[in-house]
Design an enzyme around this catalytic site. Structure first.
Site, PDB file in Angstrom:
ATOM      1  N   GLU A 135      -1.031  44.207 -46.030  1.00  0.00           N
ATOM      2  CA  GLU A 135      -2.183  43.354 -45.688  1.00  0.00           C
ATOM      3  C   GLU A 135      -2.093  41.965 -46.333  1.00  0.00           C
ATOM      4  OE1 GLU A 135      -4.941  43.810 -43.638  1.00  0.00           O
ATOM      5  OE2 GLU A 135      -6.782  43.574 -44.788  1.00  0.00           O
ATOM      6  N   THR A 183      -7.803  36.505 -39.156  1.00  0.00           N
ATOM      7  CA  THR A 183      -7.755  36.144 -40.571  1.00  0.00           C
ATOM      8  C   THR A 183      -6.766  34.989 -40.782  1.00  0.00           C
ATOM      9  OG1 THR A 183      -8.329  38.387 -41.221  1.00  0.00           O
ATOM     10  CG2 THR A 183      -7.277  37.057 -42.894  1.00  0.00           C
TER      11      THR A 183
HETATM   12  N1  HSE Z   1     -10.035  37.742 -48.568  1.00  0.00           N
HETATM   13  C1  HSE Z   1      -9.623  37.661 -47.192  1.00  0.00           C
HETATM   14  C2  HSE Z   1      -9.997  36.303 -46.644  1.00  0.00           C
HETATM   15  C3  HSE Z   1     -10.324  38.740 -46.402  1.00  0.00           C
HETATM   16  O1  HSE Z   1     -11.136  35.890 -46.855  1.00  0.00           O
HETATM   17  O2  HSE Z   1      -9.157  35.660 -46.022  1.00  0.00           O
HETATM   18  C4  HSE Z   1      -9.921  38.763 -44.974  1.00  0.00           C
HETATM   19  O3  HSE Z   1      -9.148  39.849 -44.669  1.00  0.00           O
END
Ligand code: HSE
Length: 310
Positions: A135, A183
């Site tokens: 991820e 994202t």
């Molecule tokens: N921390 C990550 C972001 C979460 O804000 O890009 C998204 O998967």
């Protein structure tokens, strides 16, 4: 007939990352779930079926993220030669690409299911490490694995997660817009560096948020969900974001945040049906004023994380 030892079901919660100031560090699991049934096969057949949210967009070949994640466990446990194929059935309730951890849930489901079938060679911390590798950040995968509210750090590939159940009984009111946001795109709008005062703003709030939740001190939450590191830059990606935040707060929300990278917006409410419903209605109506159709979910924090059943 399938060998029952090669078959497992896994239920994984959706998650909301960042929780305002905890960019890439804080997250919490919520009571919305994806369910997966996996049968590992000795031959190379790969059958992937899904139902529910976004089913038509989910790859059914070896690009499928559940299968890729399962393969990682098989390779690292020296089982890749034994199990070359799989039958994977998914029932997805977590909205896809909306900021509620649908990709984290898929990764955790694949890793956890394969790990269980090959006899659990890896503990949850090792699964967390693998999931973070895939991820790229731990803040969704950690609560998907452990449940609860999680604080995570990554240092040279070593991932540490502290998971706890807040002493305040929070309700999570989530407004889910009808458009996806990747994202990758939501990270591209972020600056490479930030002013020191913004970093200080966030460090204080993230620490305050965790302390207030652990101690059960609701009054310290009023500014603890605020953020200066990512939300200001992402406002342009979610029409009406600041107005929806204001509407939720006016209706009694203790705090508001962009859920993960968005576009979902999450309001944290004390458990009170009238207030929760008001917040939900106001968030949806305010989105509508900005030509965004949204629906609302009222969820509880999940405390168990991924659960396996044979
Ligand atoms: N921390 C990550 C972001 C979460 O804000 O890009 C998204 O998967």
């Amino acid at each position: 007939m399938d060998n029952p030892k090669n078959k497992v079901t896994v239920k994984v919660p959706g998650t909301s990352a960042n929780c305002g100031p905890g960019f890439d560090c804080l997250g919490l699991a919520a009571t919305i779930y994806n369910e997966l049934e996996m049968t590992l096969l000795e031959d190379e057949r790969l059958i992937i079926e899904s139902s529910g949210d976004g089913a038509e967009t989910i790859p059914t070949d070896d690009k499928n993220i559940v299968w890729k994640s399962a393969r990682m466990v098989l390779e690292r446990s020296d089982n890749a030669e034994k199990f070359k194929g799989a039958i994977i059935r998914m029932e997805n309730h977590i909205p896809m690409s909306r900021g509620l951890g649908s990709s984290a849930a898929a990764i955790v489901a694949g890793l956890t299911a394969a790990n269980a079938i090959v006899g659990t060679p890896f503990n949850r911390n090792e699964i967390l490490k693998f999931a973070t590798e895939i991820e790229g950040h731990p803040d969704n995968v950690a609560p998907a694995i452990f449940g609860g509210f999680t604080v995570s750090t990554v240092d040279k590939g070593v991932v540490q997660t502290f998971s706890f159940t807040p002493k305040i009984k929070l309700k999570l009111v989530v407004a889910v817009p009808d458009f996806p946001l990747s994202t990758r795109v939501a990270r591209q709008v972020l600056p490479k560096s930030v002013p020191l005062k913004d970093a200080v703003f966030n460090v204080g709030r993230a620490a305050m948020l965790v302390a207030a939740l652990i101690e059960g001190k609701e009054r310290f939450l009023s500014t603890a969900f605020d953020d200066a590191l990512h939300q200001p830059y992402r406002t342009k990606l979610v029409p009406g974001m600041q107005e929806v935040f204001s509407a939720a707060k006016k209706s009694g929300a203790l705090g508001v945040a962009l859920s993960g990278a968005g576009p979902c917006l999450i309001a944290f409410s004390a458990a009170n049906k009238r207030i929760e419903n008001n917040i939900a209605v106001e968030m949806v109506q305010t989105f509508k004023k900005h030509d965004v159709q949204a629906n609302a979910l009222i969820l509880d924090p999940d405390t168990r994380g991924a659960v396996v059943n044979f």
